[in-house]
Design an enzyme around this catalytic site. Structure first.
Site, mmCIF file in Angstrom:
data_model
loop_
_atom_site.group_PDB
_atom_site.id
_atom_site.type_symbol
_atom_site.label_atom_id
_atom_site.label_comp_id
_atom_site.label_asym_id
_atom_site.label_seq_id
_atom_site.Cartn_x
_atom_site.Cartn_y
_atom_site.Cartn_z
ATOM 1 N N GLN A 1 52.639 77.278 14.578
ATOM 2 C CA GLN A 1 52.596 75.998 15.288
ATOM 3 C C GLN A 1 51.767 76.153 16.560
ATOM 4 O OE1 GLN A 1 56.456 74.991 16.872
ATOM 5 N NE2 GLN A 1 55.932 72.838 17.170
ATOM 6 N N GLY A 2 50.627 75.476 16.612
ATOM 7 C CA GLY A 2 49.753 75.566 17.780
ATOM 8 C C GLY A 2 49.892 74.346 18.678
ATOM 9 N N SER B 1 54.351 81.554 17.619
ATOM 10 C CA SER B 1 55.212 82.459 16.856
ATOM 11 C C SER B 1 54.624 82.712 15.472
ATOM 12 C CB SER B 1 56.604 81.858 16.684
ATOM 13 O OG SER B 1 57.169 81.581 17.936
ATOM 14 N N GLU C 1 61.832 69.680 14.088
ATOM 15 C CA GLU C 1 62.100 70.950 14.761
ATOM 16 C C GLU C 1 63.475 70.922 15.434
ATOM 17 O OE1 GLU C 1 59.192 71.954 17.761
ATOM 18 O OE2 GLU C 1 59.653 74.085 17.602
ATOM 19 N N SER D 1 62.711 72.332 26.073
ATOM 20 C CA SER D 1 63.744 72.985 26.882
ATOM 21 C C SER D 1 64.947 72.047 27.051
ATOM 22 C CB SER D 1 63.181 73.332 28.264
ATOM 23 O OG SER D 1 63.059 72.152 29.029
#
Ligand SMILES: Cc1cc2nc3c(=O)[nH]c(=O)nc-3n(C[C@H](O)[C@H](O)[C@H](O)COP(=O)(O)OP(=O)(O)OC[C@H]3O[C@@H](n4cnc5c(N)ncnc54)[C@H](O)[C@@H]3O)c2cc1C
Lengths: 374, 396
Positions: B129-130, B164, B247, B379
């Site tokens: 995932q960019g 990742s 996600e 976050s």
């Protein structure tokens, strides 16, 4: 699998909430004004007490899951505790009562003629039902019960008692010989908490509910009560969250609504997450009780422990978000703080239930290991 | 409300159990574990994923026409339960299955679906995932990686970070800027980029745990065919929001819950077998309180996910409840690992491969890894903003 409520279940919740809203004193600042006997009658007229009674006995034949949202509404509206107590007792009589008890009691419960209080705790004994000292003998029930909600306005008392060496539930009429009642001075005068002294109290005919000792009657009562209390706690928590969010939108300081400050916004968000999480735990427990699923006791304890903590935390935060207003008598947030404490300690607090979860989990894990080894 | 299983669903469970009994290596979880070495472990997980696919158990919730099984909600829940029961390995291509696949299913062209989806299911293509960049983290819409259209290709230049599994990936989906003059949310596009393309280089970044799961990814005049755009040009933000919904959503949470419930069971077994003075550690009432709280929170993770699934099935849109799910599981899991360290007491610092480490040192590693939960996928602060503003309607 579906983890949603149907329209009927939702509308029951809405109906009870709307009815209770017609009695503003229930959530008004003065707890002493909040014990209006008309509320019971209104709930009875609505048919609330017929819901759990089977059709054969003049009721509607619903299960605990069907009334979950109605119970949330009882919590949110700070309804008189006798309403929930009677519903819990109804569940026990339906599941565990003798045919004679069902025939004589259920039709009168359905119409709202019988109010039943739950007499469990004893001074010096903690939460554990097995530690009960009250005893049923040849000449009645003897012992002393504390913290019995609405005992003074009940028609019947469902009393946790030693019976034939085991522990069971016995029915005693509130006005029977040998029963005396004293009001506690306590944190929530609207809960009608009483000490009940039983001095060879006369038993009703056919007083013993289910089997003493061996049967499921006491665990079922603890579970059903834990779940109903958890549901009421979630109703209160959701209502307090709404109050906090409404206030955060309207109260202006430093030129903006306080809800625009992240420290307030984020608290509200955390409360919303806690309310959703607590509801997940509570609703699942309502389902396990309705189905008498093997996971019933574990899920009931999870719901009671967790939802009790959520309600306590949300009530605390809501007072904080209201600032000085939150601390006033007049605004009445204290009513929720007070009731939440009563619910938290009824039928086992979080410490007692977490211990029970651990015992259940270890037993399940051991059974699983054994199955795998076999 | 109904949590019970039909005979058909029980049949699904029996089939899966039988398959798992055959597929897992003998002694799995008792004497046989995942490889210690990071790369070997990645390849082990990839091999497991391929095995699942060969057995017909990959992407079970995807539509049948793209190689899935069209599994119902119950079957998914059963799948999760059974995987947890046997302590099945994790996969490597989670981003492919859960993010790339779900986004292409929802917004991709038919040709993209036909090409990419089967290759994701079989894990022939692993995905990364960019999204994040050095200056665009929480403020994702300020990404600067440029994609300029020249004829039938985009020319991509820029840098992504925290990518990742880039080192194992054949493909990357990236959020790139196609119109630098438009307002920041309106000049973005969603591209599918072949990691073998000339001009891509990656540099591993070491994590808190000492592992190197994530990377910096550099794009230097990388050519991407225009056919590899998902959605319209400059409509990438909307597409990326779908990716984020998956996600943070219940699919992801249910998968993770499997892992957490396994770890918790392992923790309880470890504590039950650990002496403390004259007694066993499991008899300590404080330890029991902490464990029971985690047992409850890990169960609530599952119930939250199932409850949200039910909402979607009953017709509700995917909305901020994904943030509720994510905020909950991330903190509950961190609490669990913190509790594990508390409970282990004086030996808590002893890690693998020390012979005295508890549970093979897994709790120390997991504790360190758990610090990421409240940072990635948005976050906690960002989730709280979303819940506060979009769910509760608080002012910005
Ligand atoms: C293990 C791991 C794997 C990852 N994998 C990937 C991946 O594969 N692909 C990818 O694209 N990204 C990945 N990420 C990146 C991740 O999405 C970002 O780290 C995350 O979005 C936060 O961005 P940041 O690191 O720039 O922190 P910042 O955005 O700089 O945040 C720093 C701190 O400020 C707070 N903050 C920021 N904005 C606000 C605000 N408005 N209000 C209040 N507080 C705020 C944050 O909450 C945080 O505490 C990964 C991250 C980790 C840790």
């Amino acid at each position: 699998m579906n983890f949603g409520f149907n329209e009927e279940q939702k509308s029951l919740g809405d109906t009870v909430a709307a009815l209770l809203a017609d009695f503003p004193a229930l959530t008004g600042p003065d707890p002493a004004q909040a014990r209006d006997p008309a509320v019971w009658q209104a709930l009875a007229d609505l048919g609330l007490f017929a819901l759990l009674v089977p059709e054969a006995h003049g009721g509607v034949g619903l299960t605990l899951v069907d009334v979950a949202l109605a119970i949330e509404a009882l919590g949110a509206g700070l309804a008189p505790p006798i309403a929930a107590s009677t519903m819990i007792a109804t569940d026990i009589i339906v599941r565990e009562g003798t045919a004679a008890q069902q025939a004589s009691l259920l039709p009168r419960i359905a119409t709202g003629e019988l109010r039943i209080a739950l007499a469990m705790l004893e001074n010096g004994q903690g939460y554990d039902p097995d530690a009960v000292q009250t005893v049923m003998g040849g000449n009645g029930v003897t012992g002393s019960k504390i913290l019995v909600p609405d005992a003074d306005i009940a028609d019947l008392l469902l009393v946790l008692s030693r019976v034939d060496g085991g522990v069971g539930l016995v029915l005693v009429a509130r006005d029977a010989r040998g029963v005396s009642i004293r009001h506690h001075a306590d944190i929530d005068p609207s809960s009608g908490l009483c000490e009940v002294t039983l001095d060879g109290a006369a038993l009703m005919d056919d007083a013993l509910v289910g089997h003493a000792g061996s049967g499921d009657v006491v665990p079922r009562l603890m579970d059903a009560a834990a779940i109903v209390y958890a549901g009421m706690a979630m109703g209160m928590a959701a209502r307090m969250l709404d109050a906090a969010v409404d206030y955060a939108k309207t109260r202006v300081q430093f030129g903006q609504p306080i809800g625009a400050f992240q420290s307030i916004k984020h608290r509200c968000a955390d409360m919303a997450v806690a309310v959703e999480a607590g509801r997940s735990a509570a609703y699942y427990a309502f389902w396990t009780a309705a189905e008498n699923d093997p996971d019933r006791s574990r899920s009931a304890s999870m719901a009671k422990a967790y939802c009790g903590e959520v309600a306590r935390d949300v009530c605390n935060e809501t007072v904080q978000i209201h600032g000085g207003m939150g601390f006033t008598w007049e605004l009445g947030l204290h009513r929720f703080l007070r009731r939440a404490k009563v619910l938290e300690h009824g039928f086992g607090n979080h410490v007692w239930h977490y211990e029970r979860i651990m015992a259940e989990t270890l037993a399940a894990q051991a059974a699983g290991d054994k199955a795998q080894a076999a | 409300m109904d949590f019970s299983y039909s005979p058909q669903e029980e049949g699904f469970r029996t089939d899966l159990r039988a398959w798992l009994a055959d597929a897992l290596p003998p002694g799995w979880g008792e004497t046989v574990f995942e490889p210690e070495d990071e790369d070997e472990r990645a390849m082990f997980r990839l091999a497991w994923e391929k095995k699942l696919h060969a057995g017909g158990w990959s992407g079970i919730n995807w539509p049948v026409e793209y190689g899935g099984r069209g599994a119902t909600l119950v079957e998914r829940a059963i799948f999760a339960e059974e995987m947890a029961r046997v302590g099945a390995p994790e996969g490597l291509n989670i981003i492919g299955h859960n993010l790339a696949g779900s986004t292409i299913l929802r917004h991709g062209t038919e040709a993209q679906k036909q090409y990419f989806l089967p290759r994701i299911l079989s894990s022939e293509d692993v995905w990364c995932q960019g999204f994040s960049e050095p200056n665009a983290g929480s403020d994702l819409a300020s990404v600067r990686t440029r994609a300029e259209r020249r004829g039938d290709t985009f020319i991509v230049n820029g840098q992504k970070i925290w990518t990742s599994f880039a080192q194992y990936s054949q493909w990357c989906f990236a959020l790139v800027r196609t119109d630098p003059d438009a307002p920041k949310h309106k000049g973005l596009s969603f591209l599918l980029i072949d990691m073998k393309s000339p001009g891509i280089s990656i540099r591993p970044l070491r994590q808190i745990s000492g592992e190197c799961e994530f990377n910096e990814t550099f794009f230097d005049d990388v050519e991407v065919p225009v056919d590899n755009i998902v959605g319209d040009i400059n409509d990438g933000w909307r597409i990326a929001m779908t990716t984020l919904a998956y996600e943070r959503g219940p699919e992801d949470a249910l998968g993770r819950q499997i892992r957490f419930s396994q770890e918790l069971e392992k923790l309880i077994d470890t504590v039950a077998a650990t002496p403390r003075g004259d007694a066993m550690l499991i008899e300590d009432p404080i330890v029991r309180q902490k464990l029971a709280r985690s047992v409850t929170e890990v169960e609530v993770m599952r119930l939250n996910a199932v409850r949200t699934f039910s909402k979607y099935l009953n017709g509700d849109d995917r909305g901020p409840d994904a943030s509720v799910i994510k905020l909950y599981w991330s903190h509950a899991a961190q609490n669990m690992y913190e509790a594990a360290m508390d409970i282990l007491g004086p030996t808590a610092p002893i890690a693998a491969p020390d012979p005295l480490s508890a549970g093979g040192g897994r709790f120390q590693l997991s504790y360190l890894q758990s610090k990421a939960f409240t940072i990635y996928s948005g976050s906690s602060e960002i989730q709280r903003n979303i819940i506060g503003e979009r769910m509760l309607g608080l002012p910005r």
